[in-house]
Design a protein around this motif. Structure first.
Motif, PDB file in Angstrom:
ATOM      1  N   GLY A  41       0.820  -1.206   0.000  1.00 50.97           N
ATOM      2  CA  GLY A  41       0.000   0.000   0.000  1.00 50.97           C
ATOM      3  C   GLY A  41       0.856   1.259   0.000  1.00 50.97           C
ATOM      4  N   LYS A  42       1.938   1.226   0.758  1.00 52.91           N
ATOM      5  CA  LYS A  42       2.870   2.358   0.808  1.00 52.91           C
ATOM      6  C   LYS A  42       3.520   2.578  -0.555  1.00 52.91           C
ATOM      7  CE  LYS A  42       7.039   3.917   3.328  1.00 52.91           C
ATOM      8  NZ  LYS A  42       7.959   4.097   2.185  1.00 52.91           N
ATOM      9  N   ALA A  43       3.990   1.503  -1.168  1.00 52.16           N
ATOM     10  CA  ALA A  43       4.641   1.620  -2.478  1.00 52.16           C
ATOM     11  C   ALA A  43       3.689   2.211  -3.508  1.00 52.16           C
ATOM     12  CB  ALA A  43       5.136   0.247  -2.933  1.00 52.16           C
ATOM     13  N   ASN A  44       2.452   1.718  -3.524  1.00 51.62           N
ATOM     14  CA  ASN A  44       1.478   2.222  -4.493  1.00 51.62           C
ATOM     15  C   ASN A  44       1.125   3.685  -4.230  1.00 51.62           C
ATOM     16  OD1 ASN A  44       1.165  -0.080  -6.112  1.00 51.62           O
ATOM     17  ND2 ASN A  44      -0.286  -0.997  -4.681  1.00 51.62           N
ATOM     18  N   ALA A  45       0.836   4.016  -2.977  1.00 47.31           N
ATOM     19  CA  ALA A  45       0.431   5.391  -2.643  1.00 47.31           C
ATOM     20  C   ALA A  45       1.543   6.384  -2.966  1.00 47.31           C
ATOM     21  CB  ALA A  45       0.038   5.476  -1.173  1.00 47.31           C
ATOM     22  N   GLU A  46       2.784   6.029  -2.656  1.00 46.14           N
ATOM     23  CA  GLU A  46       3.881   6.954  -2.912  1.00 46.14           C
ATOM     24  C   GLU A  46       4.181   7.076  -4.395  1.00 46.14           C
ATOM     25  OE1 GLU A  46       6.285   6.716   1.347  1.00 46.14           O
ATOM     26  OE2 GLU A  46       7.182   5.781  -0.432  1.00 46.14           O
ATOM     27  N   TYR A  47       3.966   6.015  -5.151  1.00 47.70           N
ATOM     28  CA  TYR A  47       4.263   6.079  -6.587  1.00 47.70           C
ATOM     29  C   TYR A  47       3.191   6.841  -7.350  1.00 47.70           C
ATOM     30  CZ  TYR A  47       5.504   4.794 -11.333  1.00 47.70           C
ATOM     31  OH  TYR A  47       5.845   4.854 -12.667  1.00 47.70           O
ATOM     32  N   ILE A  48       1.905   6.590  -7.043  1.00 46.30           N
ATOM     33  CA  ILE A  48       0.845   7.203  -7.840  1.00 46.30           C
ATOM     34  C   ILE A  48       0.278   8.475  -7.212  1.00 46.30           C
ATOM     35  CG2 ILE A  48       0.236   4.965  -8.820  1.00 46.30           C
ATOM     36  CD1 ILE A  48      -2.207   4.865  -7.078  1.00 46.30           C
ATOM     37  N   GLY A  49       0.562   8.709  -5.931  1.00 43.74           N
ATOM     38  CA  GLY A  49       0.144   9.963  -5.304  1.00 43.74           C
ATOM     39  C   GLY A  49      -1.296  10.031  -4.864  1.00 43.74           C
ATOM     40  N   TYR A  50      -2.007   8.929  -4.929  1.00 40.84           N
ATOM     41  CA  TYR A  50      -3.414   8.933  -4.521  1.00 40.84           C
ATOM     42  C   TYR A  50      -3.541   8.734  -3.009  1.00 40.84           C
ATOM     43  CZ  TYR A  50      -5.428   9.166  -9.182  1.00 40.84           C
ATOM     44  OH  TYR A  50      -5.818   9.605 -10.423  1.00 40.84           O
ATOM     45  N   THR A  51      -4.750   8.924  -2.505  1.00 40.45           N
ATOM     46  CA  THR A  51      -5.014   8.892  -1.072  1.00 40.45           C
ATOM     47  C   THR A  51      -5.314   7.468  -0.617  1.00 40.45           C
ATOM     48  OG1 THR A  51      -5.968  11.104  -1.292  1.00 40.45           O
ATOM     49  CG2 THR A  51      -6.405   9.910   0.770  1.00 40.45           C
ATOM     50  N   THR A  52      -4.607   6.990   0.370  1.00 40.46           N
ATOM     51  CA  THR A  52      -4.812   5.625   0.851  1.00 40.46           C
ATOM     52  C   THR A  52      -6.004   5.552   1.810  1.00 40.46           C
ATOM     53  OG1 THR A  52      -3.824   3.784   2.098  1.00 40.46           O
ATOM     54  CG2 THR A  52      -3.151   5.996   2.720  1.00 40.46           C
ATOM     55  N   PRO A  53      -6.791   4.468   1.752  1.00 39.12           N
ATOM     56  CA  PRO A  53      -7.873   4.272   2.718  1.00 39.12           C
ATOM     57  C   PRO A  53      -7.429   3.505   3.957  1.00 39.12           C
ATOM     58  CG  PRO A  53      -8.045   2.609   1.017  1.00 39.12           C
ATOM     59  CD  PRO A  53      -6.842   3.455   0.667  1.00 39.12           C
ATOM     60  N   MET A  54      -6.110   3.306   4.117  1.00 38.58           N
ATOM     61  CA  MET A  54      -5.591   2.509   5.233  1.00 38.58           C
ATOM     62  C   MET A  54      -4.708   3.365   6.130  1.00 38.58           C
ATOM     63  SD  MET A  54      -4.768  -1.182   3.424  1.00 38.58           S
ATOM     64  CE  MET A  54      -3.611  -0.561   2.218  1.00 38.58           C
ATOM     65  N   GLN A  55      -5.079   3.467   7.394  1.00 39.96           N
ATOM     66  CA  GLN A  55      -4.357   4.309   8.342  1.00 39.96           C
ATOM     67  C   GLN A  55      -2.912   3.850   8.525  1.00 39.96           C
ATOM     68  OE1 GLN A  55      -5.236   7.128   9.749  1.00 39.96           O
ATOM     69  NE2 GLN A  55      -3.427   7.353  11.055  1.00 39.96           N
ATOM     70  N   ASP A  56      -2.695   2.524   8.596  1.00 41.69           N
ATOM     71  CA  ASP A  56      -1.330   2.047   8.826  1.00 41.69           C
ATOM     72  C   ASP A  56      -0.420   2.366   7.646  1.00 41.69           C
ATOM     73  OD1 ASP A  56      -2.648   0.167   7.220  1.00 41.69           O
ATOM     74  OD2 ASP A  56      -1.284  -1.430   7.830  1.00 41.69           O
ATOM     75  N   VAL A  57      -0.997   2.484   6.447  1.00 42.61           N
ATOM     76  CA  VAL A  57      -0.204   2.899   5.287  1.00 42.61           C
ATOM     77  C   VAL A  57       0.124   4.388   5.389  1.00 42.61           C
ATOM     78  CG1 VAL A  57      -0.229   3.230   2.784  1.00 42.61           C
ATOM     79  CG2 VAL A  57      -1.076   1.086   3.760  1.00 42.61           C
ATOM     80  N   TRP A  58      -0.879   5.191   5.738  1.00 42.62           N
ATOM     81  CA  TRP A  58      -0.656   6.631   5.865  1.00 42.62           C
ATOM     82  C   TRP A  58       0.450   6.935   6.863  1.00 42.62           C
ATOM     83  CZ3 TRP A  58      -0.961  10.160   9.893  1.00 42.62           C
ATOM     84  CH2 TRP A  58      -0.900  11.515   9.522  1.00 42.62           C
ATOM     85  N   GLU A  59       0.499   6.175   7.945  1.00 40.52           N
ATOM     86  CA  GLU A  59       1.479   6.441   9.010  1.00 40.52           C
ATOM     87  C   GLU A  59       2.920   6.247   8.545  1.00 40.52           C
ATOM     88  OE1 GLU A  59       0.227   3.905  12.164  1.00 40.52           O
ATOM     89  OE2 GLU A  59      -1.416   5.221  12.803  1.00 40.52           O
ATOM     90  N   VAL A  60       3.137   5.438   7.519  1.00 42.83           N
ATOM     91  CA  VAL A  60       4.514   5.184   7.080  1.00 42.83           C
ATOM     92  C   VAL A  60       4.845   5.874   5.760  1.00 42.83           C
ATOM     93  CG1 VAL A  60       4.660   2.982   8.291  1.00 42.83           C
ATOM     94  CG2 VAL A  60       3.826   3.015   5.931  1.00 42.83           C
TER      95      VAL A  60
END
Length: 410
Positions: free
Chosen positions: A310-329
């Motif tokens: 989730g972290k890899a995807n969110a950081e690469y595409i720049g979209y907003t994650t629906p997972m708090q544990d991903v946002w934290e890292v």
């Protein structure tokens, strides 16, 4: 009471001491990716299983720019082959699935299209025993209106729509959807090439609901799009990347995560949340009814919900994650981005799409097609008129020559 407090303290110490053990319970897939070890990731190895994944373009970490190659990591871990293809709009994805032209195991439509596909029996209910990472999804995105029992969907990413513009090509930054009807931008505007997002922009501009309730309402709002059409350079989807990054247009409309990507590639670009409000969309991982590999597809969905993935995807595409544990890292710059994570003042103005009635949906499809072909028809008529004028002029010149020749004979 003191005894109870002591017990609580002891319990807390036990949990804290145990946390490293939980953190250690992972499998390293690559140097940058580990996954939970309490899931049987290898049960399909050696079985020559392949799944077909159909996703939006530019919507997964793919190994470029030193990012994680998510598909390759999944294949290495599970032994499942992934045939990965992309679409550029909900409508084109829906049309392809509806036609039966291809068979997919995982597709990622947006919320309003999910509701339509559920109603038409196009999706399979999920077996959440195979998707234990669903528990990581923030509660505010569980049991949504488009899937009230969460029977068919796992949220993947969230986004909003807005205006992206080139600061070197405009005198004053746009602030409103209505600015897209300003003649100063004539020939320099890029609009969505899908009916629902384009309709929403015109609805915001004219004060209508983005979810029309009647065919008459559709007709009124599409008239706004028809009035705008002479100012539009092109109706685009993923083509917007090359056009905006290359400075081929001054103003465009698109999705928040993609705006971050474009701004990274061209620092002259900037983003605006229009003052009227914006559309918040949730893109969901689903399994089509025709899938023949449901369990393997559910493994892929579960993998996409792993924190490192989730972290890899969110950081690469720049979209907003629906997972708090991903946002934290996440990388701090992304966590603090007003594009990916806007202020409460802006989120208060966000609207969501809902499923439309069959009559309204049909009317929107018809009026959108009419609007798109409006100038084309006009151009055809103009061409015919010019052709007729040229023929008439040619005939007139021939007549003059004949008349002159005849007159000279006298």
């Amino acid at each position: 009471m003191k005894r109870f407090a002591v017990l609580l303290l002891a319990l807390a110490m036990t949990v804290c001491c145990a946390m490293p053990a939980f953190a250690a319970g992972t499998i390293e897939v690559t140097e940058d990716v580990s996954v939970s070890d309490d899931y049987d990731w290898t049960r399909f190895k050696g079985q020559n299983v392949a799944i077909n994944v159909y996703n939006w373009g530019e919507y997964i970490s793919n190994g470029s720019d030193d990012s994680v190659d998510v598909v390759a990591a999944f294949e290495k871990l599970t032994g499942i082959k992934v045939n990965y293809t992309t679409f550029d709009s909900n409508e084109s994805m829906y049309a392809k699935l509806k036609s039966g032209a291809a068979n997919y195991d995982v597709v990622i439509p947006s919320d309003y299209m999910v509701a339509k596909m559920i109603a038409e029996g196009m999706l399979k209910p999920l077996n959440y025993d195979n998707i234990p990472n669903f528990k990581k999804i923030n509660q505010e995105y569980v049991n949504p209106d488009y899937d009230p029992q969460n029977a068919y969907t796992v949220p993947y990413m969230l986004c909003t729509t807005g205006i992206i513009y080139n600061t070197t090509m405009v005198d004053k930054a746009p602030t409103s959807w209505a600015d897209l009807w300003d003649e100063q931008y004539a020939g320099n505007i890029l609009m969505f090439n899908n009916s629902r997002d384009a309709y929403a922009i015109a609805a915001f501009k004219s004060g209508h609901d983005i979810n029309p309730q009647s065919t008459e309402e559709v007709d009124e709002v599409v008239e706004e799009l028809k009035a705008q059409k002479p100012l539009v350079q092109a109706y685009v989807m993923d083509e917007i990347f090359d056009k905006m990054i290359g400075g081929e247009a001054a103003v465009g409309v698109y999705y928040s995560g993609d705006a971050i990507t474009m701004i990274d590639d061209n620092p002259d670009l900037a983003w605006v949340f229009p003052e009227e409000g914006s559309v918040l969309s949730v893109d969901c991982m689903t399994i089509p009814a025709a899938s023949e590999h449901q369990e393997a597809a559910e493994m892929f969905i579960n993998f996409m919900c792993e924190t490192d993935i989730g972290k890899a995807n969110a950081e690469y595409i720049g979209y907003t994650t629906p997972m708090q544990d991903v946002w934290e890292v996440l990388d701090e710059d992304l966590k603090e981005s007003e594009i990916a994570y806007p202020s409460e003042e802006k989120t208060a103005k966000e609207k969501v799409f809902t499923a439309l009635s069959d009559d309204v949906n049909s009317e929107l499809d018809v009026k959108w097609s009419e609007m798109k072909s409006y100038d084309e028809g006009g151009s055809s008529l103009l061409f015919l008129a010019l052709l007729a004028a040229m023929v008439a002029l040619a005939c007139f010149n021939i007549w003059r020559k004949v008349r002159r020749r005849n007159r000279n004979q006298y």
